[in-house]
Design a protein around this motif. Structure first.
Motif, mmCIF file in Angstrom:
data_model
loop_
_atom_site.group_PDB
_atom_site.id
_atom_site.type_symbol
_atom_site.label_atom_id
_atom_site.label_comp_id
_atom_site.label_asym_id
_atom_site.label_seq_id
_atom_site.Cartn_x
_atom_site.Cartn_y
_atom_site.Cartn_z
ATOM 1 N N VAL A 168 82.417 -2.485 35.941
ATOM 2 C CA VAL A 168 82.011 -2.873 37.296
ATOM 3 C C VAL A 168 81.309 -4.229 37.266
ATOM 4 O O VAL A 168 81.557 -5.096 38.133
ATOM 5 N N ALA A 169 80.450 -4.434 36.282
ATOM 6 C CA ALA A 169 79.729 -5.705 36.173
ATOM 7 C C ALA A 169 80.693 -6.870 35.959
ATOM 8 O O ALA A 169 80.457 -7.985 36.443
ATOM 9 N N ARG A 170 81.781 -6.609 35.233
ATOM 10 C CA ARG A 170 82.783 -7.666 35.037
ATOM 11 C C ARG A 170 83.601 -7.891 36.299
ATOM 12 O O ARG A 170 84.005 -9.011 36.603
ATOM 13 N N ARG A 171 83.856 -6.835 37.043
ATOM 14 C CA ARG A 171 84.749 -6.930 38.191
ATOM 15 C C ARG A 171 84.102 -7.636 39.380
ATOM 16 O O ARG A 171 84.759 -8.446 40.067
ATOM 17 N N ASN A 199 90.725 -6.381 19.126
ATOM 18 C CA ASN A 199 92.010 -6.515 19.814
ATOM 19 C C ASN A 199 92.162 -5.475 20.923
ATOM 20 O O ASN A 199 92.678 -5.761 22.001
ATOM 21 N N ASP A 200 91.709 -4.233 20.636
ATOM 22 C CA ASP A 200 91.760 -3.192 21.673
ATOM 23 C C ASP A 200 90.926 -3.600 22.876
ATOM 24 O O ASP A 200 91.307 -3.373 24.030
ATOM 25 N N ASP A 201 89.755 -4.168 22.608
ATOM 26 C CA ASP A 201 88.881 -4.589 23.701
ATOM 27 C C ASP A 201 89.524 -5.712 24.511
ATOM 28 O O ASP A 201 89.456 -5.734 25.738
ATOM 29 N N ILE A 202 90.148 -6.644 23.815
ATOM 30 C CA ILE A 202 90.823 -7.760 24.495
ATOM 31 C C ILE A 202 91.963 -7.240 25.372
ATOM 32 O O ILE A 202 92.123 -7.653 26.522
ATOM 33 N N VAL A 203 92.763 -6.318 24.830
ATOM 34 C CA VAL A 203 93.880 -5.755 25.590
ATOM 35 C C VAL A 203 93.365 -5.056 26.846
ATOM 36 O O VAL A 203 93.930 -5.183 27.932
ATOM 37 N N SER A 204 92.263 -4.310 26.685
ATOM 38 C CA SER A 204 91.693 -3.602 27.829
ATOM 39 C C SER A 204 91.210 -4.573 28.898
ATOM 40 O O SER A 204 91.445 -4.378 30.092
ATOM 41 N N ARG A 205 90.514 -5.628 28.464
ATOM 42 C CA ARG A 205 90.009 -6.610 29.429
ATOM 43 C C ARG A 205 91.163 -7.324 30.128
ATOM 44 O O ARG A 205 91.111 -7.591 31.316
ATOM 45 N N LYS A 206 92.206 -7.642 29.365
ATOM 46 C CA LYS A 206 93.349 -8.316 29.971
ATOM 47 C C LYS A 206 94.036 -7.404 30.985
ATOM 48 O O LYS A 206 94.495 -7.857 32.037
ATOM 49 N N SER A 261 94.706 0.562 45.387
ATOM 50 C CA SER A 261 94.854 -0.009 46.732
ATOM 51 C C SER A 261 93.748 -1.010 47.052
ATOM 52 O O SER A 261 93.556 -1.386 48.203
ATOM 53 N N SER A 262 93.006 -1.415 46.025
ATOM 54 C CA SER A 262 91.949 -2.411 46.260
ATOM 55 C C SER A 262 92.014 -3.490 45.190
ATOM 56 O O SER A 262 92.986 -4.238 45.141
ATOM 57 N N SER A 263 91.004 -3.560 44.309
ATOM 58 C CA SER A 263 90.973 -4.670 43.344
ATOM 59 C C SER A 263 91.592 -4.329 41.998
ATOM 60 O O SER A 263 91.513 -5.122 41.059
ATOM 61 N N GLY A 264 92.203 -3.149 41.875
ATOM 62 C CA GLY A 264 92.849 -2.781 40.624
ATOM 63 C C GLY A 264 92.006 -1.834 39.787
ATOM 64 O O GLY A 264 90.813 -1.660 39.998
ATOM 65 N N LYS A 265 92.650 -1.204 38.798
ATOM 66 C CA LYS A 265 91.960 -0.249 37.927
ATOM 67 C C LYS A 265 90.993 -0.954 36.983
ATOM 68 O O LYS A 265 91.115 -2.156 36.733
ATOM 69 N N ASN A 321 80.916 -2.284 47.754
ATOM 70 C CA ASN A 321 80.250 -1.014 48.016
ATOM 71 C C ASN A 321 80.891 0.137 47.233
ATOM 72 O O ASN A 321 80.201 1.027 46.722
ATOM 73 N N ARG A 322 82.222 0.116 47.120
ATOM 74 C CA ARG A 322 82.922 1.170 46.380
ATOM 75 C C ARG A 322 82.509 1.184 44.913
ATOM 76 O O ARG A 322 82.236 2.250 44.330
ATOM 77 N N LEU A 323 82.471 0.013 44.315
ATOM 78 C CA LEU A 323 82.116 -0.085 42.901
ATOM 79 C C LEU A 323 80.644 0.252 42.658
ATOM 80 O O LEU A 323 80.294 0.880 41.651
#
Length: 482
Positions: free
Chosen positions: A350-353, A425-432, A44-48, A454-456
């Protein structure tokens, strides 16, 4: 160290390990719940943040710690005194250990608030509960009958899978579960049943007999089923007191010493290769000369009896050191590593988001594509350079004259390249997936940046707090044993 002191220390150490296991299990559970709640809130905010794998890993680790027991598997030929040894270990005449009958079913001994035996069948029948006397009467057989069944390659009780004996004993209550197996020289089917427990145990207690040192069957079993599998084996040379009794003059000190020395040479010659860890000889920490019947007699008269001279105090101290220090510490270290990884992954996500909350998402996706190309190119260059370096240092003769070596090296690098590719590839899929979640949220609703920030940040602080508790518990148990 006396038996009473060794036994008390063992119980205390088991309690300590159980306490730390429980403490860390609770922290792991809270850590998993914290991350899971954050993922749900992300909908309900910026996504998982795509932390599902970490949630699963630490949840499983938490459950394993909470339910954790040390599994000991008792192996050995028939009539080596396995059940007598176990009765002496627990201090009660619990398992069938008469002179003649042999235990005929695999028996799991675990803690229970009430004395109970449950027979589990392999033909679909419901488990059957028995009292101890009926269990001893019904599921033991005479050695002559056992030998006949072995020659005919039959089982005494082909419909029985195993028996579970529950008993309110302190040693069992503090986290020990013991599996008493039928003899090694029994049917192949029963051997396979015992082997099913080998890979899932913390240690094997291999019971031998002083009067029959390292028989062909025992050597063959060790060679076929134990050697080279990285298993921890304690070799218990039972009935050592009978060495004296077998002498013409039991009071002849020199003759006794010579006889014992000859036996020790035989056992050392056959068992030394199973008592080495990373090139270090630990024979004295893995091979013990025991007198189980003497220990059992003393403990039945007085549970707190001094067992000096039976070999039990030294064995108990070694088993304690292995279980509560070596294995427990290794287990907790692995769990701590999982917690660190989960926290690091959360902080990185969190740092990426946070910067993306204000960024143009399409630009971020473009950056992801460029990053993928760069990562793939880096992977190719890494493997290419490594191949060149290896070929440069390989002896020319290996490449020219041994196709086997060449193929092995090629397969090694091919496997390495596949693994590197999979991880990237797993890392790329996760980031995407993270960015897809963010795109979806921005398209459907306005994101309150300050609230999300604040939530993050709170998420970061909460997971770090749980990790600090895990680190403290781990450090405390290390200090306890130092």
């Amino acid at each position: 160290m006396s038996e009473q002191v060794a036994n008390n220390r063992f119980i205390q150490d088991l309690e300590r390990v159980a306490q730390v296991r429980s403490e860390i299990s609770v922290c792991l559970s809270k850590l998993a719940e914290t991350i899971n709640q954050a993922e749900l809130a992300g909908d309900s905010s910026s996504g998982k943040l795509s932390l599902e794998r970490d949630i699963e890993d630490i949840t499983v680790a938490s459950k394993n710690l909470q339910q954790g027991v040390f599994h000991l598997l008792v192996l050995g030929d028939m009539k080596r005194g396995k059940s007598t040894f176990l009765n002496a270990l627990i201090g009660e005449n619990l398992l069938p250990s008469d002179v003649n009958p042999c235990t005929a079913v695999l028996t799991v001994l675990r803690y229970g608030p009430e004395k109970k035996v449950t027979i589990h069948f392999n033909d679909g029948k419901s488990p059957q509960q028995l009292d101890f006397q009926n269990f001893k009467y019904k599921y033991t057989i005479d050695p002559a009958e056992a030998k006949k069944l072995e020659q005919e390659k039959k089982q005494a009780f082909p419909d029985v899978d195993y028996a579970v004996v529950e008993y309110p004993l302190t040693l069992l209550e503090k986290g020990i579960e013991i599996v008493d197996s039928p003899g090694l020289n029994d049917t192949e089917a029963r051997n396979e049943l015992s082997l099913g427990y080998v890979n899932n145990c913390h240690a094997i207690l291999f019971v031998m007999r002083a009067s029959q040192p390292c028989t062909l069957g025992e050597r063959r079993y060790l060679e076929n089923y134990i050697k080279g599998r990285g298993l921890t084996v304690f070799f218990l040379v039972n009935a050592w007191d009978q060495v004296r009794e077998s002498l013409i003059d039991p009071d002849d000190v020199e003759e006794l010493k010579a006889s014992e020395d000859r036996l020790r040479q035989v056992f050392n010659a056959n068992l030394a290769e199973y008592c080495s860890v990373e090139g270090q000889n630990i024979y004295d920490e893995r091979v013990f000369e025991l007198s189980s019947i003497q220990a059992l007699r003393r403990r039945l008269k007085n549970p707190q009896a001094d067992l000096e001279g039976t070999g039990f105090p030294k064995f108990m101290e070694a088993l304690n050191t292995f279980l509560t220090r070596e294995r427990a510490i290794a287990e907790l270290r692995q769990v701590r590593t999982l917690a660190r990884q989960a926290v690091n992954h959360t902080r990185e996500a969190v740092a990426r988001r946070l910067p993306l909350l204000d960024q143009d998402v399409n630009f971020a996706l473009l950056g992801l594509g460029v990053g993928f190309l760069q990562a793939d190119q880096a992977r190719r260059e890494l493997v290419k350079t490594a191949k060149k370096e290896l070929v440069k240092h390989l002896p020319q003769v290996a490449h020219e004259q041994s196709q086997v070596v060449y193929n092995a090296v090629k397969e090694c690098f091919d496997s390495y390249e596949r693994e590197v590719s999979k991880r990237i590839n797993d890392d790329i899929v996760s980031r995407k997936s993270e960015l897809d979640n963010l795109v979806k949220q921005k398209e459907t609703r306005e994101i309150n940046r300050e609230s999300e920030f604040n939530r993050l940040k709170n998420l970061q602080e909460d997971v770090i707090a749980q990790l600090q508790k895990i680190e403290a518990a781990y450090s405390n148990i290390l200090a306890y044993y130092s």
